[in-house]
Design a protein around this motif. Structure first.
Motif, PDB file in Angstrom:
ATOM      1  N   THR A  73       0.959  -1.127  -0.058  1.00 48.87           N
ATOM      2  CA  THR A  73      -0.160  -0.027  -0.098  1.00 48.87           C
ATOM      3  C   THR A  73       0.708   1.083   0.021  1.00 48.87           C
ATOM      4  N   THR A  74       1.945   1.310   0.870  1.00 47.14           N
ATOM      5  CA  THR A  74       2.560   2.320   1.001  1.00 47.14           C
ATOM      6  C   THR A  74       3.483   2.604  -0.508  1.00 47.14           C
ATOM      7  N   GLN A  75       3.850   1.336  -1.087  1.00 45.76           N
ATOM      8  CA  GLN A  75       4.773   1.457  -2.202  1.00 45.76           C
ATOM      9  C   GLN A  75       3.665   1.769  -3.340  1.00 45.76           C
ATOM     10  N   GLN A  76       2.473   1.565  -3.414  1.00 46.44           N
ATOM     11  CA  GLN A  76       1.521   1.716  -4.365  1.00 46.44           C
ATOM     12  C   GLN A  76       1.234   3.439  -4.379  1.00 46.44           C
ATOM     13  N   SER A  77       1.197   3.839  -3.164  1.00 49.74           N
ATOM     14  CA  SER A  77       0.853   5.353  -3.103  1.00 49.74           C
ATOM     15  C   SER A  77       1.977   6.136  -3.586  1.00 49.74           C
ATOM     16  N   GLN A  78       3.456   5.603  -3.476  1.00 48.47           N
ATOM     17  CA  GLN A  78       4.363   6.072  -3.865  1.00 48.47           C
ATOM     18  C   GLN A  78       4.760   6.034  -5.128  1.00 48.47           C
ATOM     19  N   THR A  79       4.214   4.979  -5.759  1.00 52.55           N
ATOM     20  CA  THR A  79       4.390   4.839  -7.382  1.00 52.55           C
ATOM     21  C   THR A  79       3.187   5.687  -8.184  1.00 52.55           C
ATOM     22  N   THR A  80       2.056   5.911  -7.363  1.00 50.47           N
ATOM     23  CA  THR A  80       0.926   6.815  -8.155  1.00 50.47           C
ATOM     24  C   THR A  80       1.366   7.909  -8.264  1.00 50.47           C
ATOM     25  N   GLN A  81       2.435   8.590  -7.211  1.00 47.98           N
ATOM     26  CA  GLN A  81       2.890   9.889  -7.192  1.00 47.98           C
ATOM     27  C   GLN A  81       3.759  10.154  -8.470  1.00 47.98           C
ATOM     28  N   MET A  82       4.494   9.041  -8.963  1.00 51.55           N
ATOM     29  CA  MET A  82       5.379   8.914 -10.048  1.00 51.55           C
ATOM     30  C   MET A  82       4.759   9.251 -11.113  1.00 51.55           C
ATOM     31  N   ILE A  83       3.732   8.731 -11.661  1.00 48.15           N
ATOM     32  CA  ILE A  83       3.017   8.906 -12.922  1.00 48.15           C
ATOM     33  C   ILE A  83       2.679  10.395 -13.162  1.00 48.15           C
ATOM     34  N   PRO A  84       2.181  11.172 -12.382  1.00 53.00           N
ATOM     35  CA  PRO A  84       1.632  12.491 -12.611  1.00 53.00           C
ATOM     36  C   PRO A  84       3.032  13.247 -13.137  1.00 53.00           C
ATOM     37  N   PHE A  85       3.922  13.025 -11.978  1.00 52.75           N
ATOM     38  CA  PHE A  85       5.382  13.663 -12.472  1.00 52.75           C
ATOM     39  C   PHE A  85       5.845  13.303 -13.758  1.00 52.75           C
ATOM     40  N   ILE A  86       5.901  12.186 -14.183  1.00 55.25           N
ATOM     41  CA  ILE A  86       6.473  11.609 -15.560  1.00 55.25           C
ATOM     42  C   ILE A  86       5.913  12.408 -16.694  1.00 55.25           C
ATOM     43  N   LYS A  87       4.364  12.780 -16.547  1.00 52.52           N
ATOM     44  CA  LYS A  87       3.415  13.323 -17.431  1.00 52.52           C
ATOM     45  C   LYS A  87       3.802  14.841 -17.289  1.00 52.52           C
ATOM     46  N   ALA A  88       4.095  15.434 -16.371  1.00 48.12           N
ATOM     47  CA  ALA A  88       4.352  16.843 -16.294  1.00 48.12           C
ATOM     48  C   ALA A  88       5.881  17.057 -16.776  1.00 48.12           C
ATOM     49  N   VAL A  89       6.679  16.288 -16.603  1.00 52.49           N
ATOM     50  CA  VAL A  89       8.141  16.244 -17.299  1.00 52.49           C
ATOM     51  C   VAL A  89       7.909  16.272 -18.767  1.00 52.49           C
ATOM     52  N   ALA A  90       7.240  15.261 -19.128  1.00 50.29           N
ATOM     53  CA  ALA A  90       7.009  15.018 -20.683  1.00 50.29           C
ATOM     54  C   ALA A  90       6.394  16.370 -21.269  1.00 50.29           C
ATOM     55  N   ARG A  91       5.393  16.847 -20.401  1.00 53.31           N
ATOM     56  CA  ARG A  91       4.556  18.070 -21.212  1.00 53.31           C
ATOM     57  C   ARG A  91       5.210  19.152 -21.246  1.00 53.31           C
ATOM     58  N   ASP A  92       6.341  19.514 -20.191  1.00 53.56           N
ATOM     59  CA  ASP A  92       7.381  20.581 -20.011  1.00 53.56           C
ATOM     60  C   ASP A  92       8.378  20.464 -21.187  1.00 53.56           C
ATOM     61  N   HIS A  93       8.913  19.278 -21.539  1.00 54.68           N
ATOM     62  CA  HIS A  93       9.715  19.054 -22.513  1.00 54.68           C
ATOM     63  C   HIS A  93       9.195  18.657 -23.823  1.00 54.68           C
ATOM     64  N   ASN A  94       8.136  18.975 -23.972  1.00 58.14           N
ATOM     65  CA  ASN A  94       7.351  18.732 -25.244  1.00 58.14           C
ATOM     66  C   ASN A  94       7.690  17.138 -25.694  1.00 58.14           C
ATOM     67  N   VAL A  95       7.562  16.382 -25.199  1.00 51.39           N
ATOM     68  CA  VAL A  95       7.714  14.798 -25.766  1.00 51.39           C
ATOM     69  C   VAL A  95       6.686  14.075 -25.214  1.00 51.39           C
ATOM     70  N   SER A  96       6.716  12.871 -25.643  1.00 51.39           N
ATOM     71  CA  SER A  96       5.257  11.843 -25.394  1.00 51.39           C
ATOM     72  C   SER A  96       6.018  11.460 -23.945  1.00 51.39           C
ATOM     73  N   PRO A  97       4.916  10.974 -22.884  1.00 55.30           N
ATOM     74  CA  PRO A  97       5.336  10.528 -21.900  1.00 55.30           C
ATOM     75  C   PRO A  97       6.236   9.096 -21.786  1.00 55.30           C
ATOM     76  N   GLN A  98       6.174   8.307 -23.177  1.00 55.06           N
ATOM     77  CA  GLN A  98       7.052   7.081 -23.208  1.00 55.06           C
ATOM     78  C   GLN A  98       8.380   7.205 -23.401  1.00 55.06           C
ATOM     79  N   LYS A  99       8.726   8.343 -23.782  1.00 59.18           N
ATOM     80  CA  LYS A  99      10.258   8.718 -23.732  1.00 59.18           C
ATOM     81  C   LYS A  99      10.975   9.377 -22.622  1.00 59.18           C
ATOM     82  N   VAL A 100       9.939   9.277 -21.603  1.00 59.49           N
ATOM     83  CA  VAL A 100      10.756   9.732 -20.167  1.00 59.49           C
ATOM     84  C   VAL A 100      10.701   8.548 -19.347  1.00 59.49           C
ATOM     85  N   VAL A 101      12.050   8.496 -19.040  1.00 59.79           N
ATOM     86  CA  VAL A 101      12.034   7.182 -17.915  1.00 59.79           C
ATOM     87  C   VAL A 101      12.938   7.534 -16.829  1.00 59.79           C
ATOM     88  N   VAL A 102      12.597   6.901 -15.646  1.00 61.15           N
ATOM     89  CA  VAL A 102      13.146   7.222 -14.529  1.00 61.15           C
ATOM     90  C   VAL A 102      14.023   6.140 -13.519  1.00 61.15           C
TER      91      VAL A 102
END
Length: 147
Positions: A73-102
């Motif tokens: 449960t703890t890990q899942q809540s932390q993982t769900t925070q990562m998905i909006p972060f990846i989408k925000a980084v992709a939007r800020d750099h004008n790339v698709s979210p599939q091209k962003v890896v962490v």
């Protein structure tokens, strides 16, 4: 170095609890069988003793299961925070979210973000509502990509 894609983070749930579920079901069945045999043959106390042993093992595996559920449960809540972060980084750099890896499944200060073969270090604010990316250079260029 291992990097994770957005599809891995959204689809891969760390639910390796099947063994505990199977063990709990087996111990419940064994307790029922031992209780039946003890009630049928009251003079043979080994069935009672085996039932007590299986009950204690059942409690042990239930404890393992509760601990695993709390961790997941703890890990899942932390993982769900990562998905909006990846989408925000992709939007800020004008790339698709599939091209962003962490390189981490949890959003913490200091993780690495790779955007189209360029690496960045993430600096999170105290509240975690904003970030800055600083260009980083990795020593080991071999990447294990988890999709």
């Amino acid at each position: 170095m291992t990097f994770y894609t957005i599809s891995y983070l959204s689809n891969h749930q760390h639910m390796n609890q099947l063994f505990n579920y199977i063990a709990i079901i087996i111990f419940v069945l064994l307790i029922a069988v031992m209780a039946f045999l003890y009630l049928r043959h009251r003079l043979i106390i080994r069935y009672r003793d085996l039932g007590i042993i299986f009950f204690l093992l059942l409690l042990l595996f239930i404890g393992f299961q509760v601990t695993d559920m709390e961790k997941s449960t703890t890990q899942q809540s932390q993982t769900t925070q990562m998905i909006p972060f990846i989408k925000a980084v992709a939007r800020d750099h004008n790339v698709s979210p599939q091209k962003v890896v962490v390189n981490s499944t949890t959003l913490t200060d200091g993780i690495l973000v790779r955007i189209e073969d360029r690496d960045y270090r993430v600096n999170l604010s105290q509240t975690g509502d904003n970030y800055t990316l600083t260009r980083a250079h990795v020593v080991n260029h071999q990447v294990n990509l988890m999709k």
